[in-house]
Structures are given as structure tokens and as C-alpha cells.
Design a protein around this motif. Structure first.
Motif, PDB file in Angstrom:
ATOM      1  N   THR A 163      29.520  48.176  18.928  1.00  0.00           N
ATOM      2  CA  THR A 163      28.708  46.877  19.555  1.00  0.00           C
ATOM      3  C   THR A 163      27.439  47.331  19.617  1.00  0.00           C
ATOM      4  OG1 THR A 163      30.809  46.099  20.357  1.00  0.00           O
ATOM      5  CG2 THR A 163      28.731  45.281  21.142  1.00  0.00           C
ATOM      6  N   PHE A 164      27.185  48.683  20.126  1.00  0.00           N
ATOM      7  CA  PHE A 164      25.683  49.161  20.506  1.00  0.00           C
ATOM      8  C   PHE A 164      25.069  49.221  19.037  1.00  0.00           C
ATOM      9  CE2 PHE A 164      22.993  52.708  21.119  1.00  0.00           C
ATOM     10  CZ  PHE A 164      21.899  52.246  22.236  1.00  0.00           C
ATOM     11  N   ILE A 165      25.671  49.977  18.213  1.00  0.00           N
ATOM     12  CA  ILE A 165      24.897  50.139  16.778  1.00  0.00           C
ATOM     13  C   ILE A 165      24.386  48.911  16.289  1.00  0.00           C
ATOM     14  CG2 ILE A 165      25.255  50.763  14.424  1.00  0.00           C
ATOM     15  CD1 ILE A 165      27.105  53.219  15.844  1.00  0.00           C
ATOM     16  N   GLU A 166      25.580  47.693  16.413  1.00  0.00           N
ATOM     17  CA  GLU A 166      25.145  46.672  15.599  1.00  0.00           C
ATOM     18  C   GLU A 166      24.073  45.708  16.562  1.00  0.00           C
ATOM     19  OE1 GLU A 166      29.097  44.724  15.876  1.00  0.00           O
ATOM     20  OE2 GLU A 166      29.703  45.417  14.032  1.00  0.00           O
ATOM     21  N   LEU A 167      23.995  45.857  17.900  1.00  0.00           N
ATOM     22  CA  LEU A 167      23.111  45.189  18.618  1.00  0.00           C
ATOM     23  C   LEU A 167      21.861  45.624  18.777  1.00  0.00           C
ATOM     24  CD1 LEU A 167      25.493  43.745  21.463  1.00  0.00           C
ATOM     25  CD2 LEU A 167      24.581  42.384  19.162  1.00  0.00           C
ATOM     26  N   ALA A 168      21.777  47.098  18.568  1.00  0.00           N
ATOM     27  CA  ALA A 168      20.450  47.959  18.880  1.00  0.00           C
ATOM     28  C   ALA A 168      19.322  47.264  18.246  1.00  0.00           C
ATOM     29  CB  ALA A 168      20.963  49.388  18.848  1.00  0.00           C
ATOM     30  N   LEU A 170      18.551  44.575  17.216  1.00  0.00           N
ATOM     31  CA  LEU A 170      18.271  43.154  17.321  1.00  0.00           C
ATOM     32  C   LEU A 170      17.687  43.315  19.071  1.00  0.00           C
ATOM     33  CD1 LEU A 170      21.056  41.136  16.181  1.00  0.00           C
ATOM     34  CD2 LEU A 170      19.000  41.433  14.935  1.00  0.00           C
ATOM     35  N   ARG A 171      17.998  44.138  19.891  1.00  0.00           N
ATOM     36  CA  ARG A 171      17.730  44.310  21.132  1.00  0.00           C
ATOM     37  C   ARG A 171      16.942  45.584  21.657  1.00  0.00           C
ATOM     38  NH1 ARG A 171      22.356  41.548  24.680  1.00  0.00           N
ATOM     39  NH2 ARG A 171      20.663  41.582  26.039  1.00  0.00           N
ATOM     40  N   ARG A 172      16.280  46.218  20.632  1.00  0.00           N
ATOM     41  CA  ARG A 172      15.480  47.443  21.032  1.00  0.00           C
ATOM     42  C   ARG A 172      14.407  47.063  21.862  1.00  0.00           C
ATOM     43  NH1 ARG A 172      13.212  48.417  14.748  1.00  0.00           N
ATOM     44  NH2 ARG A 172      11.845  46.694  14.958  1.00  0.00           N
ATOM     45  N   ASP A 173      13.898  46.052  22.155  1.00  0.00           N
ATOM     46  CA  ASP A 173      12.566  46.036  22.857  1.00  0.00           C
ATOM     47  C   ASP A 173      13.181  45.396  24.455  1.00  0.00           C
ATOM     48  OD1 ASP A 173      10.734  46.252  21.015  1.00  0.00           O
ATOM     49  OD2 ASP A 173      10.789  44.278  20.297  1.00  0.00           O
ATOM     50  N   ASP A 174      14.550  45.359  24.431  1.00  0.00           N
ATOM     51  CA  ASP A 174      14.967  45.186  25.865  1.00  0.00           C
ATOM     52  C   ASP A 174      15.537  46.366  26.450  1.00  0.00           C
ATOM     53  OD1 ASP A 174      16.728  44.216  28.004  1.00  0.00           O
ATOM     54  OD2 ASP A 174      18.079  42.710  26.673  1.00  0.00           O
ATOM     55  N   ALA A 175      14.560  46.717  27.620  1.00  0.00           N
ATOM     56  CA  ALA A 175      14.751  48.063  28.005  1.00  0.00           C
ATOM     57  C   ALA A 175      16.203  48.065  28.736  1.00  0.00           C
ATOM     58  CB  ALA A 175      13.643  48.340  28.867  1.00  0.00           C
ATOM     59  N   TYR A 176      16.473  47.202  29.395  1.00  0.00           N
ATOM     60  CA  TYR A 176      17.706  47.116  30.481  1.00  0.00           C
ATOM     61  C   TYR A 176      18.671  47.229  29.602  1.00  0.00           C
ATOM     62  CZ  TYR A 176      21.239  45.369  33.566  1.00  0.00           C
ATOM     63  OH  TYR A 176      22.362  45.561  34.380  1.00  0.00           O
ATOM     64  N   PHE A 177      18.988  46.268  28.411  1.00  0.00           N
ATOM     65  CA  PHE A 177      19.919  46.618  27.513  1.00  0.00           C
ATOM     66  C   PHE A 177      20.208  47.964  27.001  1.00  0.00           C
ATOM     67  CE2 PHE A 177      21.529  46.791  23.114  1.00  0.00           C
ATOM     68  CZ  PHE A 177      22.760  46.132  23.436  1.00  0.00           C
ATOM     69  N   MET A 178      19.146  48.780  26.499  1.00  0.00           N
ATOM     70  CA  MET A 178      18.990  49.820  25.927  1.00  0.00           C
ATOM     71  C   MET A 178      19.589  50.999  26.864  1.00  0.00           C
ATOM     72  SD  MET A 178      18.398  49.227  22.739  1.00  0.00           S
ATOM     73  CE  MET A 178      17.968  50.953  22.156  1.00  0.00           C
ATOM     74  N   ASP A 179      19.147  50.904  28.089  1.00  0.00           N
ATOM     75  CA  ASP A 179      19.411  51.908  29.047  1.00  0.00           C
ATOM     76  C   ASP A 179      20.868  51.832  29.641  1.00  0.00           C
ATOM     77  OD1 ASP A 179      16.760  52.797  29.222  1.00  0.00           O
ATOM     78  OD2 ASP A 179      16.129  51.666  30.941  1.00  0.00           O
ATOM     79  N   GLU A 180      21.106  50.507  29.789  1.00  0.00           N
ATOM     80  CA  GLU A 180      22.560  50.311  30.286  1.00  0.00           C
ATOM     81  C   GLU A 180      23.542  50.866  29.211  1.00  0.00           C
ATOM     82  OE1 GLU A 180      23.688  49.697  33.332  1.00  0.00           O
ATOM     83  OE2 GLU A 180      21.849  49.935  34.018  1.00  0.00           O
ATOM     84  N   PHE A 181      23.294  50.209  27.997  1.00  0.00           N
ATOM     85  CA  PHE A 181      24.443  50.222  26.951  1.00  0.00           C
ATOM     86  C   PHE A 181      24.381  51.723  26.585  1.00  0.00           C
ATOM     87  CE2 PHE A 181      26.559  46.766  24.823  1.00  0.00           C
ATOM     88  CZ  PHE A 181      27.534  47.514  24.321  1.00  0.00           C
ATOM     89  N   SER A 182      23.076  52.496  26.580  1.00  0.00           N
ATOM     90  CA  SER A 182      23.009  53.931  26.213  1.00  0.00           C
ATOM     91  C   SER A 182      23.771  54.814  27.163  1.00  0.00           C
ATOM     92  CB  SER A 182      21.708  54.327  26.165  1.00  0.00           C
ATOM     93  OG  SER A 182      20.952  53.593  25.112  1.00  0.00           O
TER      94      SER A 182
END
Length: 375
Positions: A163-168, A170-182
Motif C-alpha cells: 500500500t505504501f509503495i502504491e501511494l507514496a 501520489l502523496r510524497r508531498d504529504d509529510a505526515y503521511f510519509m512519516d507515519e507510513f514510513s
């Protein structure tokens, strides 16, 4: 000495003294050969001299031919419970005359005793082969369970990683998403690594390499190894080690691995706020059967194990650690401990109450019998 082969279809050379063994190696007898049938029917010593003197068809007699081929003057059947286990040949003697009745009686008695001893030895070998086959079957069943458990355990981590690989992108500018999902993906990758590490450790398990060891030295090396982690977690480790322990035949690295797994389990069950304690005790027990054993107890005052979970703790992939952090369990640690203890001819028991702690007791013989290796 000729003994029955493994599939009981005939008799092959086991050992020879005073003859060229390589010459006899190719000389074997099927169960329906004349000599074998004659020994079973007569159930007494066959003398070559007697056949040569009294047998009318001695020139073509197959029994006499077999004795000549083996250069045997006397053939002693080894019969127990109506079964021919083998036969023992004696070569030429200095006096070329028929043996006395006393000689024949003595040889017959020795042959009967030898037959009983050899039969017991062969039965023991059959038992060991059967145990080896059972161990292989059990191990295959365990690996089947582990394979299914592994597929189940990695499904969720792989889903989150996918899921992370698929969404990353599209949402690489979303810092919260990247930090939490990482962070989630990092934990999931670590979990898969732990699973692979423990499964490989189980799959490549080797037969113990026994050496003379002091069990207290192994315990202390484990305590020293765990001391830094224990102090960091606010856990006190104490020991009460008997000073009368003999040296034992152990695989040092495997026993150390078993102890470390139990120490780690104990630490995971303890919270720093609870004033955690782990106590290790060793003692010598002289059993009535004359086989001394050493008991090693590892006790903690942690969260304990519920009665419903207690009977499953040695099952592959069963775990009571379900936190989504570094302490999440794989359910293989105690499987490996149990396997190591069994391969040392020992046994392990556990006593526990939820909320009151757990005690593991390992009992090891001072001189274990080496078990059949697993594939």
C-alpha cells in the motif's frame, strides 16, 4: 559371522577374523538358500567333517558346497524365537577329527546366548531407525505448520508495504503521511526479518556437537550478555548456582541459545515499573536410576501466562506478544528451546500464573544419549 540384512531377505558378512574379508564380501546367502534352510530345519551345529563322512551325495551337496566356499569346518546357527538371526563359522582346527559331544554342547550354548544378544542388538538398531523416521515425520509436519504460519504472519506486513509503495508517488508531498507510513513499514520489515531469521535458525538445526561443559559457566555468560539490557529496563537478575555440579556433555552454543531465548522472554514479560526480577537456579539431582540430572530454573515476576495459553506455548507461531513494536513475538523462540532440550535428552516444564510470573525448569542428563540427526 553372517547376519541377517536390514530387509531380512538374506544373510551377509558382518565380520571375519583370520580370513581375507574382501574375499568373503561377495559371498551372501538368500533366505531360501540350502544352507539357510538346513540351519533353520536342523537348529543345530553343522559340521563339515560329518557331512563329508556320512552324506551319500556329498559331491553335490549344496550345504557342503557353501561350507567349503566359506572355508568353514563348523557352522553355528544363531536362532532366537524361531528366527535365524545369522550364523557363525569356525575354521579348521589342529585335530582333524570330529569334535567331542562336550565341544558341541558348549558351542551350542554359546551360540544360543549369542543369538539372544544379537537379536536384542538388532532390535535396538531397528528401534533407533524407527525413531529417526518418526523424528523426520514430526519435523516435516512442523515445517508444514511453520510454512503455513509464515505465510499467514507476513500477509499483513506485505499488505502495508504494498500500500505504501502504491501511494507514496501520489502523496510524497504529504509529510505526515510519509512519516507515519514510513514508521509502519519499517516495523513491518523488521517483523519479516525476525520471522526469516528464526525460521532459518529452526530449519538449519544441526545435531548437537557435545563437549565437556560447566553449566554454571554457560548460565553466567548468558547473564553477563543480558546485564546491560536488564539494567536499562530496570530488571534485577540474581542467581543461585550449585557448586557441586559435574561437567556435562552439552553443545555449548545450543544450550546458550536456549537460555538466552528464555531470558528474553522473561524480560519481555516484565515492565520496568513493576520492579522486575529474574532469578536463575541450578541444582544437581541424583536419580534412583543412577543417571544424575541437572535442573536449571529461570523464574520471573512478569505478567505470566494464562492457563488457556499455557498448553500452547511450545506450538510453532503461538505467541502472547501482539504489540506492534520491537517486542512483537514470532512464536518460534520456545519451539527452538524445546527442540534443543529434546536433542540433549532432556525435558522442559513451565509453571505460570497470569499476573504472578513464570518459571521454566529445564532438566538435562549429565551424559545425554546422542539422538538421531534430523534432515
Amino acid at each position: 559371522l553372517y547376519l541377517r540384512n536390514e530387509d531380512k531377505s538374506g544373510y551377509v558378512l558382518s565380520t571375519a577374523l583370520g580370513q581375507e574379508t574382501h574375499r568373503l564380501q561377495g559371498l551372501s546367502f538368500k533366505k531360501d538358500d540350502a544352507l539357510v534352510r538346513h540351519l533353520l530345519q536342523a537348529q543345530t551345529i553343522v559340521l563339515r567333517e560329518e557331512i563329508e563322512i556320512h552324506h551319500e551325495r556329498r559331491a553335490t551337496d549344496p550345504v557342503l558346497g557353501a561350507l567349503k566356499a566359506m572355508e568353514a569346518e563348523a557352522c553355528i546357527p544363531l536362532i532366537n524365537k524361531g528366527s535365524l538371526i545369522g550364523f557363525c563359522n569356525l575354521g579348521s582346527c589342529t585335530k582333524l577329527k570330529m569334535s567331542s559331544a562336550e565341544d558341541i554342547h558348549l558351542l551350542a550354548t554359546l551360540g544360543q546366548n549369542a543369538a539372544i544378544a544379537l537379536d536384542n542388538a538388532l532390535l535396538y538398531e531397528d528401534l533407533k531407525r524407527s525413531q529417526k523416521l518418526i523424528q523426520r515425520a514430526d519435523r516435516l509436519r512442523s515445517l508444514e505448520i511453520i510454512a503455513g504460519g509464515f505465510a499467514h504472519e507476513i500477509r499483513n506486513p506485505l499488505t502495508s508495504i504494498k500500500t505504501f509503495i502504491e501511494l507514496a508517488p501520489l502523496r510524497r508531498d504529504d509529510a505526515y503521511f510519509m512519516d507515519e507510513f514510513s514508521s509502519v513499514v519499517k516495523d513491518d520489515v523488521s517483523r519479516i526479518e525476525r520471522l526469516i531469521h528464526e525460521i532459518l535458525g529452526y530449519a538449519r538445526y544441526m545435531e548437537p556437537k557435545f563437549g565437556e561443559e560447566n553449566i554454571n559457566d554457560i548460565v553466567m555468560s548468558c547473564i553477563l550478555f543480558m546485564q546491560v539490557k536488564a539494567e536499562k529496563e530496570g530488571i534485577h537478575i540474581s542467581q543461585d548456582l550449585a557448586d557441586n555440579l559435574p561437567t556435562m556433555r552439552l553443545d555449548r552454543q545450543q544450550i546458550k541459545q536456549a537460555f538466552l531465548n528464555l531470558f528474553l522472554n522473561a524480560m519481555d514479560a516484565i515492565t520496568a515499573a513493576a520492579g522486575g526480577r529474574i532469578r536463575v537456579t541450578t541444582r544437581l539431582l541424583n536419580k534412583p536410576d543412577g543417571c544424575p540430572r541437572v535442573h536449571i530454573e529461570i523464574a520471573d515476576n512478569g505478567s505470566g501466562i494464562s492457563s488457556n495459553d499455557l498448553e500452547h506455548i511450545f506450538d510453532p507461531f503461538f505467541t502472547t506478544k501482539h504489540k506492534s513494536d520491537e517486542h512483537e513475538g514470532t512464536g518460534l523462540g520456545l519451539v527452538i528451546v524445546h527442540q534443543i532440550v529434546e536433542q540433549h535428552s532432556g525435558h522442559i516444564e513451565v509453571e505460570s500464573q497470569a499476573g504472578r510470573g513464570t518459571t521454566f525448569v529445564i532438566s538435562l542428563p549429565v551424559n545425554p544419549e546422542s539422538k538421531a540427526s534430523s534432515p
